[in-house]
Design a protein around this motif. Structure first.
Motif, short mmCIF file in Angstrom:
data_model
loop_
_atom_site.label_atom_id
_atom_site.label_comp_id
_atom_site.label_asym_id
_atom_site.label_seq_id
_atom_site.Cartn_x
_atom_site.Cartn_y
_atom_site.Cartn_z
N LEU A 47 0.64 -0.98 -0.06
CA LEU A 47 -0.05 0.03 -0.10
C LEU A 47 1.07 1.16 -0.08
O LEU A 47 1.99 1.44 0.64
N LYS A 48 0.44 2.15 -0.73
CA LYS A 48 1.46 3.37 -1.07
C LYS A 48 0.42 4.56 -1.46
O LYS A 48 -0.68 4.54 -1.85
N GLN A 49 0.99 5.87 -1.33
CA GLN A 49 0.41 6.88 -1.67
C GLN A 49 -0.42 6.89 -2.98
O GLN A 49 0.07 6.29 -3.94
N GLY A 50 -1.69 7.48 -3.03
CA GLY A 50 -2.34 7.42 -4.33
C GLY A 50 -3.44 6.24 -4.18
O GLY A 50 -4.22 6.27 -5.11
N MET A 51 -3.31 5.16 -3.56
CA MET A 51 -3.92 4.00 -3.94
C MET A 51 -5.23 4.06 -3.03
O MET A 51 -5.51 5.14 -2.03
#
Length: 312
Positions: A210-214
């Motif tokens: 999981l990372k930014q923008g998801m």
């Protein structure tokens, strides 16, 4: 044989006998705590737990005494070892799937060991004197510049892979590269195997990083875990800046790589420490303080710079 330079120490007997190091040997009901009723189930669980620790420490002691094994970061999974691979391999060969849970170096040991039945008992131990330590405890220093790992050997001693002492050949050229020595207090965490005979945890379920923008249900689940630990992020299933900062702070506080991404190591650690009740007001305040302190660090500045670059 190693020479021990502390008062009252005697030469360590060989062949290995677990009783010499205070390892619990569960043979009959006389060894159970007297206040507890003796049952076959309790004896079986005690024997299983003791068997894991005994196997790990037997391997560690014998490896330290065998000069065909030395310290190396190039051949660190045998025949030589560095500090982290030595501690990992001791419990891996005892039957715990540490490598399958991501254990590879000092920085990711905490999460992997926690997911395989170890408890964080740091608060019950005097880190300066070693009071409260038990044979088989895993000693970790992973929040400082000088990272290290060792196993508590009992009788005020540790066993660890410490240094190559400038030797480049395979094996222990000085007899001190992997050694048993007096305990010293330079640790962030103490982990203790406490599975009580339960089967080792299976390898972690593979899931996306999981990372930014998801966005999605897994992001929402992550946000709920963060809130349970006191980080106070919006639970909307969107991996935004607040979730990013909270994950960074969590990673920094637990000595794992700070990248703001919830990968296998970070999620495994969330799973291992997020099983309790909702955070108290004190714990929430501590989390807020952690966030405020963390945003001033170089680690956060680097992670946030990457976040901005990835989103512009």
């Amino acid at each position: 044989m190693h020479d021990f330079d502390f008062k009252g120490a005697a030469e360590m007997p060989r062949p290995y006998d677990p009783k010499d190091y205070g390892l619990p040997i569960w043979k009959d009901e006389d060894h159970l705590p007297p206040q507890e009723a003796v049952t076959a189930e309790k004896v079986e669980k005690a024997e299983a737990k003791s068997g894991v620790i005994q196997s790990a420490m037997e391997w560690a002691f014998n490896t330290a005494e065998d000069n065909s094994h030395g310290y190396s970061q190039a051949n660190r999974w045998g025949p030589d070892y560095d500090c982290s691979s030595f501690a990992i391999e001791a419990y891996q060969q005892a039957g715990l799937p540490l490598k399958e849970h991501g254990a590879n170096y000092t920085g990711d040991m905490y999460a992997a060991f926690r997911s395989c039945g170890f408890q964080d008992v740091t608060r019950s131990v005097d880190l300066n004197s070693g009071d409260g330590l038990q044979v088989g405890d895993v000693l970790l220093s992973h929040n400082s510049a000088k990272q290290h790992a060792a196993l508590y050997a009992g009788n005020g001693q540790v066993v660890h892979a410490r240094t190559s002492e400038g030797n480049t050949q395979t094996g222990d050229q000085s007899g001190n590269e992997i050694r048993i020595q007096p305990y010293y207090g330079s640790w962030d965490h103490v982990l203790r195997y406490a599975q009580d005979g339960a089967a080792p945890a299976p390898p972690a379920v593979k899931r996306r990083i999981l990372k930014q923008g998801m966005s999605g249900d897994d992001v929402r689940e992550l946000q709920e875990k963060l809130n349970k630990l006191g980080f106070n992020v919006t639970v909307d299933g969107k991996y935004g800046i607040k979730t990013f900062v909270a994950v960074c702070a969590f990673q920094e506080d637990h000595g794992i790589e700070v990248d703001g991404e919830a990968g296998p190591v970070t999620m495994s650690l969330f799973e291992s420490i997020g099983q309790g009740e909702e955070s108290s007001a004190v714990e929430i305040a501590e989390a807020v303080d952690m966030l405020l302190s963390f945003i001033k660090t170089d680690e956060f500045k680097a992670a946030f710079k990457k976040y901005v670059e990835d989103n512009t």
